[in-house]
Enzyme design. Structure first.
Site, PDB file in Angstrom:
ATOM      1  N   HIS A   1     -10.588  -2.458  11.397  1.00 62.25           N
ATOM      2  CA  HIS A   1      -9.485  -3.296  10.933  1.00 62.25           C
ATOM      3  C   HIS A   1      -9.249  -4.396  11.973  1.00 62.25           C
ATOM      4  CE1 HIS A   1      -4.999  -3.371   9.431  1.00 62.25           C
ATOM      5  NE2 HIS A   1      -5.732  -4.257   8.808  1.00 62.25           N
TER       6      HIS A   1
ATOM      7  N   GLY B   1      -4.299  -3.889  -1.286  1.00 66.43           N
ATOM      8  CA  GLY B   1      -5.245  -2.876  -0.848  1.00 66.43           C
ATOM      9  C   GLY B   1      -5.330  -1.660  -1.760  1.00 66.43           C
TER      10      GLY B   1
ATOM     11  N   LYS C   1      -9.626  -2.512   1.600  1.00 66.55           N
ATOM     12  CA  LYS C   1      -9.387  -1.349   2.452  1.00 66.55           C
ATOM     13  C   LYS C   1     -10.185  -0.130   1.971  1.00 66.55           C
ATOM     14  CE  LYS C   1      -7.067  -3.902   4.915  1.00 66.55           C
ATOM     15  NZ  LYS C   1      -5.817  -4.073   5.575  1.00 66.55           N
TER      16      LYS C   1
ATOM     17  N   ASN D   1      -0.403 -17.755  22.477  1.00 67.37           N
ATOM     18  CA  ASN D   1      -1.279 -16.607  22.761  1.00 67.37           C
ATOM     19  C   ASN D   1      -2.607 -17.048  23.374  1.00 67.37           C
ATOM     20  OD1 ASN D   1       0.658 -14.806  21.843  1.00 67.37           O
ATOM     21  ND2 ASN D   1      -0.111 -14.834  19.731  1.00 67.37           N
TER      22      ASN D   1
ATOM     23  N   ASP E   1      -9.223  -9.873   8.950  1.00 69.55           N
ATOM     24  CA  ASP E   1      -8.710  -8.517   8.650  1.00 69.55           C
ATOM     25  C   ASP E   1      -9.713  -7.402   8.911  1.00 69.55           C
ATOM     26  OD1 ASP E   1      -6.322  -7.116   7.649  1.00 69.55           O
ATOM     27  OD2 ASP E   1      -7.593  -6.508   5.972  1.00 69.55           O
TER      28      ASP E   1
ATOM     29  N   SER F   1      -1.385  -3.474  10.319  1.00 70.11           N
ATOM     30  CA  SER F   1      -0.986  -4.373   9.242  1.00 70.11           C
ATOM     31  C   SER F   1       0.267  -5.154   9.616  1.00 70.11           C
ATOM     32  CB  SER F   1      -0.726  -3.562   7.977  1.00 70.11           C
ATOM     33  OG  SER F   1      -1.888  -2.842   7.632  1.00 70.11           O
TER      34      SER F   1
ATOM     35  N   ARG G   1       0.838  -1.193   0.000  1.00 69.91           N
ATOM     36  CA  ARG G   1       0.000   0.000   0.000  1.00 69.91           C
ATOM     37  C   ARG G   1       0.876   1.248   0.000  1.00 69.91           C
ATOM     38  NH1 ARG G   1      -1.891   0.885   4.336  1.00 69.91           N
ATOM     39  NH2 ARG G   1      -1.203  -0.927   5.533  1.00 69.91           N
TER      40      ARG G   1
ATOM     41  N   ASN H   1       6.510  -8.293   2.093  1.00 71.19           N
ATOM     42  CA  ASN H   1       5.050  -8.161   2.020  1.00 71.19           C
ATOM     43  C   ASN H   1       4.458  -9.130   1.000  1.00 71.19           C
ATOM     44  OD1 ASN H   1       2.557  -6.966   2.841  1.00 71.19           O
ATOM     45  ND2 ASN H   1       2.566  -5.641   1.026  1.00 71.19           N
ATOM     46  N   ALA H   2       5.156 -10.235   0.724  1.00 68.18           N
ATOM     47  CA  ALA H   2       4.602 -11.276  -0.158  1.00 68.18           C
ATOM     48  C   ALA H   2       3.325 -11.816   0.476  1.00 68.18           C
ATOM     49  CB  ALA H   2       5.614 -12.397  -0.339  1.00 68.18           C
ATOM     50  N   ARG H   3       2.353 -12.156  -0.350  1.00 71.55           N
ATOM     51  CA  ARG H   3       1.032 -12.522   0.182  1.00 71.55           C
ATOM     52  C   ARG H   3       0.458 -13.734  -0.533  1.00 71.55           C
ATOM     53  NH1 ARG H   3      -1.602  -8.775   4.151  1.00 71.55           N
ATOM     54  NH2 ARG H   3       0.046  -7.250   4.484  1.00 71.55           N
TER      55      ARG H   3
ATOM     56  N   CYS I   1       0.729  -7.338  11.938  1.00 67.18           N
ATOM     57  CA  CYS I   1       0.970  -7.419  13.382  1.00 67.18           C
ATOM     58  C   CYS I   1       0.233  -8.588  14.025  1.00 67.18           C
ATOM     59  CB  CYS I   1       0.596  -6.111  14.054  1.00 67.18           C
ATOM     60  SG  CYS I   1       1.747  -4.776  13.646  1.00 67.18           S
ATOM     61  N   GLY I   2      -0.214  -9.551  13.222  1.00 66.41           N
ATOM     62  CA  GLY I   2      -0.666 -10.801  13.827  1.00 66.41           C
ATOM     63  C   GLY I   2      -2.151 -11.125  13.790  1.00 66.41           C
ATOM     64  N   LYS I   3      -2.964 -10.416  12.978  1.00 67.21           N
ATOM     65  CA  LYS I   3      -4.396 -10.735  12.936  1.00 67.21           C
ATOM     66  C   LYS I   3      -4.659 -12.121  12.345  1.00 67.21           C
ATOM     67  CE  LYS I   3      -5.537  -7.031  10.697  1.00 67.21           C
ATOM     68  NZ  LYS I   3      -4.164  -6.492  10.702  1.00 67.21           N
TER      69      LYS I   3
ATOM     70  N   GLY J   1       0.612 -19.977  18.916  1.00 66.11           N
ATOM     71  CA  GLY J   1      -0.306 -20.838  19.676  1.00 66.11           C
ATOM     72  C   GLY J   1      -0.345 -20.510  21.161  1.00 66.11           C
TER      73      GLY J   1
ATOM     74  N   TYR K   1      -1.506  -3.706  -6.787  1.00 61.93           N
ATOM     75  CA  TYR K   1      -1.215  -4.477  -5.576  1.00 61.93           C
ATOM     76  C   TYR K   1      -2.268  -4.362  -4.485  1.00 61.93           C
ATOM     77  CZ  TYR K   1       1.708  -7.277  -2.636  1.00 61.93           C
ATOM     78  OH  TYR K   1       2.188  -8.325  -1.898  1.00 61.93           O
TER      79      TYR K   1
HETATM   80  P1  GTP Z   1      -2.315  -7.714   7.530  1.00 58.77           P
HETATM   81  O1  GTP Z   1      -2.813  -8.756   6.601  1.00 58.77           O
HETATM   82  O2  GTP Z   1      -1.243  -6.865   6.932  1.00 58.77           O
HETATM   83  O3  GTP Z   1      -3.391  -6.871   8.101  1.00 58.77           O
HETATM   84  O4  GTP Z   1      -1.483  -8.489   8.704  1.00 58.77           O
HETATM   85  P2  GTP Z   1      -1.939  -9.333   9.986  1.00 58.77           P
HETATM   86  O5  GTP Z   1      -2.249  -8.414  11.116  1.00 58.77           O
HETATM   87  O6  GTP Z   1      -2.964 -10.334   9.625  1.00 58.77           O
HETATM   88  O7  GTP Z   1      -0.566 -10.069  10.389  1.00 58.77           O
HETATM   89  P3  GTP Z   1      -0.156 -11.625  10.268  1.00 58.77           P
HETATM   90  O8  GTP Z   1      -0.955 -12.507  11.181  1.00 58.77           O
HETATM   91  O9  GTP Z   1      -0.123 -11.991   8.841  1.00 58.77           O
HETATM   92  O10 GTP Z   1       1.325 -11.570  10.851  1.00 58.77           O
HETATM   93  C1  GTP Z   1       2.328 -10.754  10.280  1.00 58.77           C
HETATM   94  C2  GTP Z   1       3.691 -11.235  10.720  1.00 58.77           C
HETATM   95  O11 GTP Z   1       3.779 -11.256  12.150  1.00 58.77           O
HETATM   96  C3  GTP Z   1       4.000 -12.653  10.241  1.00 58.77           C
HETATM   97  O12 GTP Z   1       5.333 -12.723   9.805  1.00 58.77           O
HETATM   98  C4  GTP Z   1       3.780 -13.490  11.476  1.00 58.77           C
HETATM   99  O13 GTP Z   1       4.571 -14.662  11.470  1.00 58.77           O
HETATM  100  C5  GTP Z   1       4.173 -12.533  12.611  1.00 58.77           C
HETATM  101  N1  GTP Z   1       3.415 -12.858  13.859  1.00 58.77           N
HETATM  102  C6  GTP Z   1       2.090 -13.092  13.962  1.00 58.77           C
HETATM  103  N2  GTP Z   1       1.748 -13.415  15.233  1.00 58.77           N
HETATM  104  C7  GTP Z   1       2.879 -13.374  15.961  1.00 58.77           C
HETATM  105  C8  GTP Z   1       3.180 -13.612  17.347  1.00 58.77           C
HETATM  106  O14 GTP Z   1       2.331 -13.936  18.166  1.00 58.77           O
HETATM  107  N3  GTP Z   1       4.491 -13.441  17.716  1.00 58.77           N
HETATM  108  C9  GTP Z   1       5.462 -13.085  16.828  1.00 58.77           C
HETATM  109  N4  GTP Z   1       6.712 -12.951  17.284  1.00 58.77           N
HETATM  110  N5  GTP Z   1       5.215 -12.868  15.507  1.00 58.77           N
HETATM  111  C10 GTP Z   1       3.943 -13.008  15.087  1.00 58.77           C
HETATM  112  C1  SPV Z   2      -2.962  -4.495   5.337  1.00 61.72           C
HETATM  113  O1  SPV Z   2      -1.995  -3.839   4.917  1.00 61.72           O
HETATM  114  O2  SPV Z   2      -3.496  -4.258   6.443  1.00 61.72           O
HETATM  115  C2  SPV Z   2      -3.477  -5.619   4.541  1.00 61.72           C
HETATM  116  C3  SPV Z   2      -2.926  -5.828   3.192  1.00 61.72           C
HETATM  117  O3  SPV Z   2      -4.366  -6.316   4.992  1.00 61.72           O
HETATM  118  S1  SPV Z   2      -3.625  -4.757   2.006  1.00 61.72           S
HETATM  119  O4  SPV Z   2      -4.803  -5.423   1.459  1.00 61.72           O
HETATM  120  O5  SPV Z   2      -2.616  -4.567   0.951  1.00 61.72           O
HETATM  121  O6  SPV Z   2      -4.003  -3.520   2.602  1.00 61.72           O
HETATM  122 MN    MN Z   3      -4.900  -5.654   7.154  1.00 61.40          MN
END
Ligand code: GTP
Ligand code: SPV
Ligand code: MN
Length: 579
Positions: A243, A216, A223, A510, A294, A265, A82, A381-383, A267-269, A508, A214
């Protein structure tokens, strides 16, 4: 199927809705496509799109023995995330967009971007993509139409939304009653970062996106519609577009609590939404069900609770870091029928990224022979794009028309210092303050520097379609007689020790934090009051004291920074006794 897509000639009327036909004709007159294709969302159409993209190199087939139905797209190397600095909210009054958004006057924005759209689809096919955000029969769902010249976008929209004939039928039905659909116009243009804009016109319920293919930036249902436009509509209509992931946590008693969590983004969702509890928890009967990863649309129900739907139908998830250890559900989900973007490949043409396993990739995300001197093999940011129903933990309630009732809202960010593992807000107003005070270290999900701490209220800094002051006031307004609001929490999985390593195992594990959260909601789990909120009482969570503690001296600077950040919202900041 190996035929190229065979776009039909535009029928005399593509739709029974004159407003839609007129708009398509108007866009075609501006963009001058060679062909117009109305998407029906069928399997045959998807197969034809894939065949066309395999033909022209937009996609490459991955190893079909190990990954049936999986393909790789390598995006333009300057179009990988983005672009927040090129994303605008164009309201008549500048102040309505707020200091949290880049603003342009609607007439100027239209003029600027229409000049780019002029003739941009010459030689290309214009796809009309009707879609529904949310279960197709849900009164909480909203529809839109994206016009795009990118077959990659069409294929992604088919995985990410309810796209095609059913959505068109709903749009026509609602249109006949005067309900407008959201209009999104997209062209990949020349993919020149100097000719790229993501424009939002919330007052017109429209979006214009030029110059990026790309995520979002280009999948306008996500988004652009489901957050920036929807947040604007939600404020007017009394709901919230957030979000947030949505998960169902089944306890050993057999009860399921639904939790919505807002993390910025990357951060672990996705990971939390698909959590598999460690064996000891599984044996006790703990289980996580995935409703969304998301975006959540939250509506106050007749019973006073907030009910949430996931407007999306698929996952556009971060690949790096996804492994059998960290997120086995995601790995199972993407074993077939998945589009990968900007991952590396192994010698036998399987998708690969950092953190997956110990194999050495053959080609990097740009298709070059892998050389560590060029940086990571997969783009950070590969998806992956995949239909949600392929997830083993997919919740059967993800399709419930009324949504699922939310027991807890969890805010969180990447904080390598200071912020403890978990704390609970004292009440709704304090919870809104906790969300408004959020900050997180930036990630590769948006272009720009990574790892810089920035304020990101409710994880909505890049996505709120209006003034944050109004947004906080809107959140506060849900606290009214008869409301049975969720309890609000804040978590931080990302605190680091002096050696730079994460102090918390995460993933896990968490579940230990979710268990305490549910214990607080049900009553029973113990907590201690502190100035930032309620922390787990000693022994309530199995975690080291170092990540559970509140350190008063360390928080003084944090509070000053929060005050400074909130002061930017000026006059419109709610005059509420937050502290
Ligand atoms: P968007 O799709 O961008 O909104 O991201 P998201 O919030 O869904 O994040 P996602 O779960 O894909 O995690 C992003 C990165 O953080 C990945 O590389 C994960 O491996 C890492 N991650 C997720 N959960 C944890 C956690 O509990 N601890 C740590 N250390 N890393 C984590
Ligand atoms: C984010 O950045 O929070 C995403 C990926 O979920 S994107 O769809 O590119 O915004
Ligand atoms: Mn997102």
């Amino acid at each position: 199927m190996n035929a190229r897509p065979r776009p039909q000639a535009m029928p005399a009327a593509g739709s029974r809705l004159a407003a839609l036909n007129d708009w398509v004709a108007e866009v075609a007159a501006l963009t001058r496509p060679d062909r117009i294709h109305w998407c029906d969302g069928s399997d045959a159409e998807y197969a034809a799109l894939l065949a066309g993209m395999l033909d022209d190199g937009t996609l490459v087939a991955l190893n079909q023995d190990t990954h049936p139905g999986c393909y790789l797209h390598r995006s333009h190397p300057e179009d990988v995330a983005r672009v927040e600095h090129l994303t605008f909210v164009c309201t008549r009054e500048r102040d309505d967009a707020g200091p949290n958004n880049h603003w342009m006057a609607p007439a100027d924005a239209h003029a600027q971007v229409d000049a780019l759209f002029d003739g941009c689809m010459r030689g290309r096919t214009l796809y009309v993509v009707p879609y529904c955000m949310g279960p197709i029969d849900s009164p909480l769902a909203r529809c839109g139409v994206e016009i795009t010249d990118s077959p990659y976008v069409v294929a992604n929209m088919r995985l990410m939304t309810r796209m095609g004939a059913d959505a068109l039928a709903r749009i026509e039905r609602e249109g006949a009653q005067g309900t407008p659909f959201v209009r999104g116009l997209h062209s990949t243009g020349e993919l020149d970062p100097a000719r790229r804009y993501i424009m939002h016109f919330p007052e017109e319920l429209s979006i214009k996106s030029y110059g990026s293919g790309y995520g979002g930036n280009a999948l306008l249902g996500k988004k652009c519609h489901a957050l920036r436009i929807a947040s604007w509509q939600a404020r007017q209509e009394g709901w919230l577009a957030e979000h947030m992931l949505i998960l169902g946590l089944e306890t050993p008693h057999g009860d399921t609590h639904y939790i919505a969590a807002a993390f910025p983004s990357a951060c672990g969702k996705t990971n939390l939404a698909m959590l598999i509890p460690p064996q000891a928890y599984r044996e006790q009967g703990w289980k996580v069900w995935t409703v969304g990863d998301d975006i959540a649309w939250l509506h106050p129900g007749a019973d006073g609770r907030l009910w949430a739907i996931n407007p999306e139908a698929g996952y556009f998830g971060v690949a790096p870091g996804t492994s059998a250890k960290t997120n086995p559900n995601a790995l199972a989900t993407i074993a077939r029928d998945t589009i990968f973007t900007n991952v590396a490949v192994t010698a036998d043409n399987q998708p690969w990224w950092e953190g997956l396993d110990e194999r050495v990739p053959a080609l990097d995300w740009q298709g070059r022979p892998y050389d560590p001197a060029n940086g990571p093999a997969a783009h950070p940011n590969a998806r992956f794009t995949v239909n949600a129903r392929q997830c083993p933990s997919w919740s059967p309630h993800a399709e419930d028309a009324q949504g699922v009732p939310i027991s807890a809202i969890v805010f969180g960010g990447r904080r390598s210092t200071l912020v403890p593992l978990v704390y609970e807000a004292r009440d709704w107003a304090h919870g809104v303050f906790v969300g408004a005070s959020m900050a997180s270290e930036t990630t590769a999900a948006a272009t720009g520097q990574v790892g810089v701490l920035r304020r990101d209220p409710m994880a909505m800094k890049p996505f709120c379609g209006y003034h944050f002051g109004d947004y906080f006031a809107h959140w506060l307004s849900f606290d009214r007689p008869g409301a049975r609001l969720p309890t609000v929490f804040h978590v931080n999985w990302f605190r680091k020790g002096a050696d730079g390593r994460f102090l918390w195992p995460g993933f896990g594990e968490n579940i230990r934090v979710l268990e305490w959260i549910v214990g607080r909601v049900e009553g029973g789990a113990q907590a201690e009051d502190t100035p930032i909120g309620r922390l787990p009482a000693a022994g309530a969570i199995d975690a080291s004291d170092a990540i559970l503690r509140y350190e008063h001296a360390d928080w003084i600077g944090e509070q000053a920074d929060v005050d400074r950040a909130l002061a930017e919202y000026g006059e419109r900041l709610p005059a509420h006794a937050w502290r």
